[in-house]
Every structure is written in C-alpha cells, then in structure tokens.
Design an enzyme around this catalytic site. Structure first.
Site, PDB file in Angstrom:
ATOM      1  N   LYS A 107       0.812  -1.221   0.000  1.00  0.00           N
ATOM      2  CA  LYS A 107       0.000   0.000   0.000  1.00  0.00           C
ATOM      3  C   LYS A 107       0.845   1.270   0.000  1.00  0.00           C
ATOM      4  O   LYS A 107       0.318   2.362  -0.259  1.00  0.00           O
ATOM      5  CB  LYS A 107      -0.943   0.008   1.210  1.00  0.00           C
ATOM      6  CG  LYS A 107      -2.089  -0.987   1.084  1.00  0.00           C
ATOM      7  CD  LYS A 107      -3.016  -0.925   2.289  1.00  0.00           C
ATOM      8  CE  LYS A 107      -4.193  -1.884   2.127  1.00  0.00           C
ATOM      9  NZ  LYS A 107      -5.097  -1.859   3.303  1.00  0.00           N
ATOM     10  N   HIS A 156      -2.570 -12.866   0.927  1.00  0.00           N
ATOM     11  CA  HIS A 156      -3.541 -12.728   2.015  1.00  0.00           C
ATOM     12  C   HIS A 156      -4.932 -12.332   1.534  1.00  0.00           C
ATOM     13  O   HIS A 156      -5.881 -12.332   2.331  1.00  0.00           O
ATOM     14  CB  HIS A 156      -3.034 -11.748   3.077  1.00  0.00           C
ATOM     15  CG  HIS A 156      -2.970 -10.320   2.638  1.00  0.00           C
ATOM     16  ND1 HIS A 156      -2.002  -9.836   1.771  1.00  0.00           N
ATOM     17  CD2 HIS A 156      -3.753  -9.248   2.950  1.00  0.00           C
ATOM     18  CE1 HIS A 156      -2.192  -8.555   1.569  1.00  0.00           C
ATOM     19  NE2 HIS A 156      -3.255  -8.159   2.262  1.00  0.00           N
ATOM     20  N   HIS A 157      -5.091 -11.999   0.253  1.00  0.00           N
ATOM     21  CA  HIS A 157      -6.431 -11.727  -0.290  1.00  0.00           C
ATOM     22  C   HIS A 157      -6.913 -12.830  -1.233  1.00  0.00           C
ATOM     23  O   HIS A 157      -7.945 -12.671  -1.894  1.00  0.00           O
ATOM     24  CB  HIS A 157      -6.453 -10.379  -1.013  1.00  0.00           C
ATOM     25  CG  HIS A 157      -6.538  -9.207  -0.094  1.00  0.00           C
ATOM     26  ND1 HIS A 157      -7.642  -8.945   0.698  1.00  0.00           N
ATOM     27  CD2 HIS A 157      -5.643  -8.213   0.174  1.00  0.00           C
ATOM     28  CE1 HIS A 157      -7.430  -7.852   1.408  1.00  0.00           C
ATOM     29  NE2 HIS A 157      -6.220  -7.385   1.110  1.00  0.00           N
TER      30      HIS A 157
END
Length: 372
Positions: free
Chosen positions: A234, A285-286
């Site tokens: 991010k 993780h998604h």
C-alpha cells in the site's frame, strides 16, 4: 549431596563429540547457550554452569542461561566473572567466601551455597573476549576444581566461543530483519489510516491460529514476525485512492488490489527465511479458498498456509476493531460471517481453529486495543 566421579577419557570424548555436534547444528542463540552450559557442567562434573555474555551498550555482564536461576545482570568488572573477563585470564578458587571478588548477593536471594568456582573467558575468531564460562561447586569427593578442570573447560570455551559468535551474528541478522519488517508494516498501515496496533494484533492472531492448526512453534514465530508486512504494498498506492472516503470505481479498486503484487515484488528474491515468508503473505492474504480472490485466483491448498491464516486474522481485526470511520461489528455478526465464508473465502480448517481459539483472540484484541 550425591557425590560423583570425574569422567573417564572415553566418557569425556563422548560428551565433547555429542555437544559439539549439537552446537554446530544449532542456530538459535538461547539453545546454543543452554548446550554450552550443559557441556561445561558435564565435562568437569560441576553442580552448576553459567554462560556469561557482555552487554557493551549497558556496560553489564548478563546471563540468560544459569542452572538453577533466571537471568542475572551485574556491572562490568564486578564479581569473579567480571575480574576474569577484565584480566582475560581464568580464575579458580576453592572457597568463594574467602575471596573478596565473589558477589554473594545471589546466594543470599536463593539460599544456594557457593563454594568452589572456576571462571574462564571465551573469545571470538578475532581473539576478542565476548563472555565467560563459570562453573560452580565440584561434585566429586575432592569438592574443589583442579588444573585438569581448568584445561577441560578452557577447551570447551575455545570451541564454544567461536561457535557462539557465528550464532550471535546470525541472530543479529534475524533481529534486524524483524525490526525492518515491523517498522515497514507500521508505515504501510499508517498510510492507510490504520494503527500500529492493527499489525500487532494481526501478528498475534496469526500466531495463535498457526499453533492451533498444528504448525511448529518455529513456523508460527515466522508467521507472527512477517504478518505485519501483509499490506506493505500500500505504500505505492496513491493517497487519493487509498484513503478515498466514498465508493471506489472499478479502476480504483484494481489499483487497490495491486498492493498484493507490489508487496510481493518489494520482498521477493531474498533468500532470507523471514523476507521470503513476508513476500508470500503480502501476495496471498487476499486469495480465497474457493478461487475467487486476488491477485492470482489461487484455490484451496494452492494458497500457502501463511496466506490462509493471515486472511482470517486480517479480516477478524478489520471487523472487530473500531475506527473513526466505522464502528466495530458485534461478535455475533462476525461469527456469522466466518460461518458463512467457511469453505468460500476462508480455509475451513483455519475457521474451525478460529472458533476454537476465539477466547484467546478476544483477549489479544482487548489487550492491544487502540487508544483514543
């Protein structure tokens, strides 16, 4: 006190070879220190053996491995061990209480009676003293250490000191990686208006879930260390998209989703265990158990177990933690979602452990709650 006899030559060789093999194959500092203490105690038939290290920053000597006691810290240059290290020479005495250099404070605290002591500094590959062996109370009928004991413990110190340096350097590298991972994880969350406690909670949740699934303590520790990096990608997402208050457009959502690929690209290529694991978590993780996740649409056990665990930990924290922009979900609503998403979004086995360990997870949440 049960008296023993000195080891025969054959027994001594067996002890030396056994411990040298164990020490040379061990990479954990605490474990090497335990092996060193045990080797020294067995070799010279002592009641206790302590491995002292030098804390240069605090100008102290300390031990985390001392038979019969917990960590001890003393000012550098004090006590028998301090004098031995300062002089760079071994010390052997028959009665500690006849020697003014002996610090009897720990005996007073524990009720233990120290009599004979042998202290030997050990050096690294550059010849610098990095610590010392200290054996206490000879367990044979003689009741005191002899020159032969000095020779044997010096042999152990010579080997163990050089092995210890290698392990300490390895530990320093690992600790540095952990510090970088934790800091970068917090940076990533701050940009997305999360909190440092978010990554701490996800780390602790992941650790509990990993152990509950039967992963080794080592693997669970690795996951706890690297999970704060799950959203590190991010850092490359524009603020206008990352912190947009309204609904994202399809194009903006694709930009958000790219943080998984970016995180993986930032971390991939390292041969270090922690950074390699962090790359996996950042990318996966998604992903969803049914194949409907991103970035690669992995399905079932194609998703690394670290990714499957972090997915549960991350979603649980996102739902259960209050933010300025949303209220925390009631626990009943969270439980309902995980039951509905078992076998769809989440690995069924991880969800089952989630419910089994929920009291521990709630305790972690309460202990690491965000402060106003």
């Amino acid at each position: 006190m049960l008296l023993k006899t000195d080891l025969t030559s054959e027994q001594l060789l067996a002890v030396i070879f056994d411990y040298m093999a164990k020490i040379s194959s061990e990479s954990k500092l605490d474990r090497v220190l335990v092996l060193m203490a045990n080797m020294g105690r067995e070799m010279i038939v002592a009641d206790r053996c302590t491995v002292w290290l030098i804390d240069e920053a605090k100008q102290e000597l300390y031990t985390t491995v001392a038979h019969g006691v917990k960590e001890i810290r003393i000012p550098a240059g004090t006590g028998l061990v301090g004098h031995a290290i300062a002089a760079g020479e071994p010390i052997i005495i028959e009665d500690a209480y006849d020697d003014p250099r002996h610090n009897s404070d720990n005996d007073k605290k524990t009720g233990y009676v120290t009599k004979s002591i042998i202290t030997i500094p050990f050096r690294n590959n550059d010849g610098q003293i990095i610590g010392a062996y200290q054996a206490i109370n000879k367990m044979t009928e003689a009741g005191k250490f002899a020159p032969k004991d000095m020779e044997l413990l010096s042999l152990a110190a010579s080997y163990a000191g050089k092995s210890l340096e290698s392990v300490m350097l390895h530990q320093e590298i690992v600790d540095t990686q952990r510090e970088i991972i934790a800091t970068m994880g917090e940076i990533g969350e701050i940009r997305s208006k999360e909190t440092a406690n978010h990554v701490k909670r996800v780390a602790e949740y992941s650790y509990v879930l990993a152990l509950g699934l039967g992963l080794s303590r080592h693997d669970a520790e690795v996951l706890r260390t690297v999970s704060p990096m799950h959203d590190i990608g991010k850092v490359a997402i524009p603020d206008s998209v990352l912190n947009k208050p309204g609904k994202l457009t399809d194009e903006e959502y694709e930009i958000i989703k790219s943080h998984t690929k970016i995180g993986h690209q930032l971390l991939r290529g390292s041969r270090r265990e922690l950074l390699s694991a962090a790359a996996i978590v950042a990318e996966q993780h998604h992903e969803k158990w049914d194949g409907g996740g991103y970035p690669n649409g992995l399905k079932g056990e194609e998703i690394h177990i670290f990714g499957r665990i972090t997915a549960v930990a991350d979603v649980f924290d996102a739902l259960s933690a209050e933010r300025v922009y949303k209220a925390a979900w009631p626990l009943e609503k969270i439980e309902k979602l995980f039951r509905e998403e078992r076998g769809r979004h989440f690995d069924p086995a991880v969800v089952d452990v989630f419910f089994a360990e929920l009291p521990k997870l709630l305790q972690i949440r309460d202990e690491l709650t965000d402060k106003e």
